[in-house]
Design a protein around this motif. Structure first.
Motif, PDB file in Angstrom:
ATOM      1  N   VAL A  14       0.743  -1.181  -0.017  1.00  0.00           N
ATOM      2  CA  VAL A  14      -0.030   0.168   0.162  1.00  0.00           C
ATOM      3  C   VAL A  14       0.812   1.287  -0.019  1.00  0.00           C
ATOM      4  N   ALA A  15       2.033   1.176   0.831  1.00  0.00           N
ATOM      5  CA  ALA A  15       2.844   2.370   0.588  1.00  0.00           C
ATOM      6  C   ALA A  15       3.567   2.302  -0.607  1.00  0.00           C
ATOM      7  N   ASP A  16       3.647   1.502  -1.032  1.00  0.00           N
ATOM      8  CA  ASP A  16       4.530   1.596  -2.603  1.00  0.00           C
ATOM      9  C   ASP A  16       3.279   2.199  -3.623  1.00  0.00           C
ATOM     10  N   LEU A  17       2.035   1.813  -3.311  1.00  0.00           N
ATOM     11  CA  LEU A  17       1.132   2.168  -4.351  1.00  0.00           C
ATOM     12  C   LEU A  17       1.054   3.667  -4.090  1.00  0.00           C
ATOM     13  N   ASN A  23       4.476  10.160  -7.201  1.00  0.00           N
ATOM     14  CA  ASN A  23       5.406  10.290  -8.084  1.00  0.00           C
ATOM     15  C   ASN A  23       4.793  10.664  -9.529  1.00  0.00           C
ATOM     16  N   ALA A  24       3.514  10.224  -9.623  1.00  0.00           N
ATOM     17  CA  ALA A  24       2.849  10.477 -10.915  1.00  0.00           C
ATOM     18  C   ALA A  24       2.186  11.538 -11.112  1.00  0.00           C
ATOM     19  N   ALA A  64      -2.100  10.593 -13.388  1.00  0.00           N
ATOM     20  CA  ALA A  64      -1.821   9.644 -12.303  1.00  0.00           C
ATOM     21  C   ALA A  64      -3.157   8.624 -12.045  1.00  0.00           C
ATOM     22  N   ARG A  65      -4.088   8.374 -12.942  1.00  0.00           N
ATOM     23  CA  ARG A  65      -5.385   7.914 -12.853  1.00  0.00           C
ATOM     24  C   ARG A  65      -5.083   6.501 -12.553  1.00  0.00           C
TER      25      ARG A  65
END
Length: 109
Positions: A14-17, A23-24, A64-65
């Motif tokens: 979840v943190a990575d997502l 970042n997007a 970032a969609r």
């Protein structure tokens, strides 16, 4: 947040997502948060109008969609607009989105 669904994801995933989403460079930001999450009290009509405006921002110009959709699927939010969809719409399409990865797929082994 629906903890049963979130429990299927590791906290690191979840943190990575979330990192991927940030970042997007999403079109939304903290100054527009109430547009995407809503005030504490609003009429149904006010909510429909607010959500339509938020969805339009997502659909028209947000880079970032995809990252937002992956993050929202991990969170299983109970409210708000995510990747151009309301939380209710996300719950309705969840069975159709089983192809979304549960973790980052762009990492180098």
């Amino acid at each position: 947040m629906n903890n049963q669904h979130t429990d299927q994801y590791e906290a690191d995933d979840v943190a990575d997502l979330l990192d991927d989403l940030i970042n997007a460079e999403p079109a939304c930001d903290s100054t527009k948060a109430v547009l995407f999450t809503g005030p504490d009290i609003e009429t149904d009509e006010e909510r429909w109008v607010r959500e339509a405006i938020a969805k339009a921002i997502c659909q028209a110009r947000c880079p970032a969609r995809a990252a937002c959709l992956s993050y929202a699927m991990a969170l299983d939010p109970e409210e708000g607009v995510w990747a151009g969809y309301t939380a209710e719409e996300l719950r309705e399409v969840r069975p159709l989105l089983t192809f979304l990865p549960r973790h980052r797929t762009n990492e180098v082994a």
